[in-house]
Design a protein around this motif. Sequence first.
Motif, PDB file in Angstrom:
ATOM      1  N   LEU A 117      32.727  15.020   0.797  1.00 36.48           N
ATOM      2  CA  LEU A 117      31.737  14.049   1.218  1.00 36.48           C
ATOM      3  C   LEU A 117      32.404  12.690   1.399  1.00 36.48           C
ATOM      4  O   LEU A 117      33.418  12.390   0.761  1.00 36.48           O
ATOM      5  CB  LEU A 117      30.626  13.934   0.170  1.00 36.48           C
ATOM      6  CG  LEU A 117      29.702  15.143  -0.003  1.00 36.48           C
ATOM      7  CD1 LEU A 117      28.748  14.907  -1.160  1.00 36.48           C
ATOM      8  CD2 LEU A 117      28.936  15.433   1.269  1.00 36.48           C
ATOM      9  N   MET A 118      31.856  11.878   2.272  1.00 35.00           N
ATOM     10  CA  MET A 118      32.388  10.530   2.464  1.00 35.00           C
ATOM     11  C   MET A 118      32.338   9.764   1.143  1.00 35.00           C
ATOM     12  O   MET A 118      31.448   9.976   0.318  1.00 35.00           O
ATOM     13  CB  MET A 118      31.580   9.792   3.529  1.00 35.00           C
ATOM     14  CG  MET A 118      32.099   8.395   3.849  1.00 35.00           C
ATOM     15  SD  MET A 118      31.057   7.494   5.025  1.00 35.00           S
ATOM     16  CE  MET A 118      31.355   8.426   6.523  1.00 35.00           C
ATOM     17  N   SER A 119      33.294   8.886   0.945  1.00 30.73           N
ATOM     18  CA  SER A 119      33.322   8.086  -0.273  1.00 30.73           C
ATOM     19  C   SER A 119      32.076   7.219  -0.360  1.00 30.73           C
ATOM     20  O   SER A 119      31.439   6.886   0.645  1.00 30.73           O
ATOM     21  CB  SER A 119      34.564   7.190  -0.286  1.00 30.73           C
ATOM     22  OG  SER A 119      34.506   6.238   0.771  1.00 30.73           O
ATOM     23  N   LEU A 120      31.719   6.846  -1.597  1.00 31.29           N
ATOM     24  CA  LEU A 120      30.597   5.927  -1.797  1.00 31.29           C
ATOM     25  C   LEU A 120      30.832   4.616  -1.053  1.00 31.29           C
ATOM     26  O   LEU A 120      29.930   4.065  -0.433  1.00 31.29           O
ATOM     27  CB  LEU A 120      30.426   5.644  -3.293  1.00 31.29           C
ATOM     28  CG  LEU A 120      29.628   6.632  -4.130  1.00 31.29           C
ATOM     29  CD1 LEU A 120      29.746   6.264  -5.600  1.00 31.29           C
ATOM     30  CD2 LEU A 120      28.176   6.656  -3.706  1.00 31.29           C
ATOM     31  N   ALA A 121      32.075   4.134  -1.128  1.00 32.35           N
ATOM     32  CA  ALA A 121      32.401   2.867  -0.465  1.00 32.35           C
ATOM     33  C   ALA A 121      32.255   2.982   1.042  1.00 32.35           C
ATOM     34  O   ALA A 121      31.875   2.016   1.716  1.00 32.35           O
ATOM     35  CB  ALA A 121      33.825   2.440  -0.838  1.00 32.35           C
ATOM     36  N   GLY A 122      32.553   4.170   1.596  1.00 32.17           N
ATOM     37  CA  GLY A 122      32.395   4.378   3.023  1.00 32.17           C
ATOM     38  C   GLY A 122      30.930   4.375   3.433  1.00 32.17           C
ATOM     39  O   GLY A 122      30.552   3.802   4.459  1.00 32.17           O
ATOM     40  N   ILE A 123      30.090   5.011   2.623  1.00 34.70           N
ATOM     41  CA  ILE A 123      28.649   5.021   2.897  1.00 34.70           C
ATOM     42  C   ILE A 123      28.084   3.606   2.787  1.00 34.70           C
ATOM     43  O   ILE A 123      27.281   3.159   3.607  1.00 34.70           O
ATOM     44  CB  ILE A 123      27.920   5.953   1.915  1.00 34.70           C
ATOM     45  CG1 ILE A 123      28.434   7.384   2.049  1.00 34.70           C
ATOM     46  CG2 ILE A 123      26.405   5.898   2.139  1.00 34.70           C
ATOM     47  CD1 ILE A 123      27.916   8.311   0.970  1.00 34.70           C
ATOM     48  N   ASP A 124      28.538   2.895   1.772  1.00 36.93           N
ATOM     49  CA  ASP A 124      28.041   1.557   1.452  1.00 36.93           C
ATOM     50  C   ASP A 124      28.655   0.466   2.323  1.00 36.93           C
ATOM     51  O   ASP A 124      28.166  -0.663   2.354  1.00 36.93           O
ATOM     52  CB  ASP A 124      28.337   1.279  -0.026  1.00 36.93           C
ATOM     53  CG  ASP A 124      27.934  -0.092  -0.486  1.00 36.93           C
ATOM     54  OD1 ASP A 124      26.736  -0.411  -0.412  1.00 36.93           O
ATOM     55  OD2 ASP A 124      28.814  -0.853  -0.920  1.00 36.93           O
ATOM     56  N   ARG A 125      29.765   0.808   2.996  1.00 33.98           N
ATOM     57  CA  ARG A 125      30.511  -0.162   3.811  1.00 33.98           C
ATOM     58  C   ARG A 125      30.977  -1.354   2.983  1.00 33.98           C
ATOM     59  O   ARG A 125      30.948  -2.501   3.418  1.00 33.98           O
ATOM     60  CB  ARG A 125      29.675  -0.624   5.005  1.00 33.98           C
ATOM     61  CG  ARG A 125      29.311   0.509   5.959  1.00 33.98           C
ATOM     62  CD  ARG A 125      28.519   0.022   7.156  1.00 33.98           C
ATOM     63  NE  ARG A 125      28.168   1.129   8.039  1.00 33.98           N
ATOM     64  CZ  ARG A 125      27.449   0.996   9.162  1.00 33.98           C
ATOM     65  NH1 ARG A 125      27.020  -0.208   9.525  1.00 33.98           N
ATOM     66  NH2 ARG A 125      27.179   2.045   9.892  1.00 33.98           N
TER      67      ARG A 125
END
Length: 322
Positions: A135-143
């Motif tokens: 899954l995409m990283s949390l930081a990637g989802i959160d930008r």
Amino acid sequence: DHLLSARGLRCDPDQIMLTSGTLHALRIVLSAILRAGDQVWCEDPGYPAARKTFAHCGYRAVPVPVDEHGMRIAKGRIAAPSARAAYVTPSHQFPLGVQMSMPRRLELLDWAKRAGAFILEDDYDSEFRYDGAPLMSLAGIDRLQRVIYLGTFAKTLFPGLRIGYCALPERLIADVTAARAALDRFPGTLMEGAVADMLNSGAFAANLKRVRKLYREARDVLAETLEAASDGALSVPVPSQGLHLVARFDPSVDLTVAAQAKQAGGAEGWLLADTYSRTRPLPGFVLGFSGHAVPQLVASAERLARESRSALRAKSKPVRRA
């Protein structure tokens, strides 16, 4: 570029701070965003070294239970509604190895936004994925709005390199830079150019491809040997990611059985029970499988399994009364 391609994380170079490792990054970042006595959600079970770091720096670690979907956010809201940060290992939870589900990720991000809190995403071992896409990283989802992303080259290259990093929200750059200058003004930079060359040349990616194959074989051998040699006394879920696995006894087994087997078998690694804070601990072992030849892993696994059977038998024997 590496973070974008591997973890879906888009950031400017100015948002990246290099450190000597994850715990070093935690100390610097937390000093910039928290005050003494602030609460931090921590996974339970979780990474003991991180909890010790929070306590040593004067912050209050609040254990939040973990299930097969990751940290239970609702439990965190009840235990510490005013927490200012959450430390999580969502890609490969330490020690259980579960991956935080997308609903939990979105729930955690929603909490951070509403509470004005920050999430410390320790994405350790994310490079070692053996089955399917992560899954995409949390930081990637959160930008990179409320998430601080933590990574390291300790496993992908070697621990003695002492290069870790964090990717910061833009709003934190000035405060974290000031904290870094106060705590660690002149970090060693000799090896940074060499690592940059490896990333740019493709040597880093080639090395990862090579060692993934080795570690997959080591993972499978260790899991199969432990289950077979223990005659079913140990249950060993095969992780889809990372460099460790968990070998568990039945939950009803006394915790001393695992401790006795570990000592008698000369096994390194954690006792699973040692990673818990408040949640009822499970009996078992946290075992790494990287950096060892397959014959050594087999011999060690057979020895630990044998001692596990012996410890179980000894515990189940009735005590004779005089």
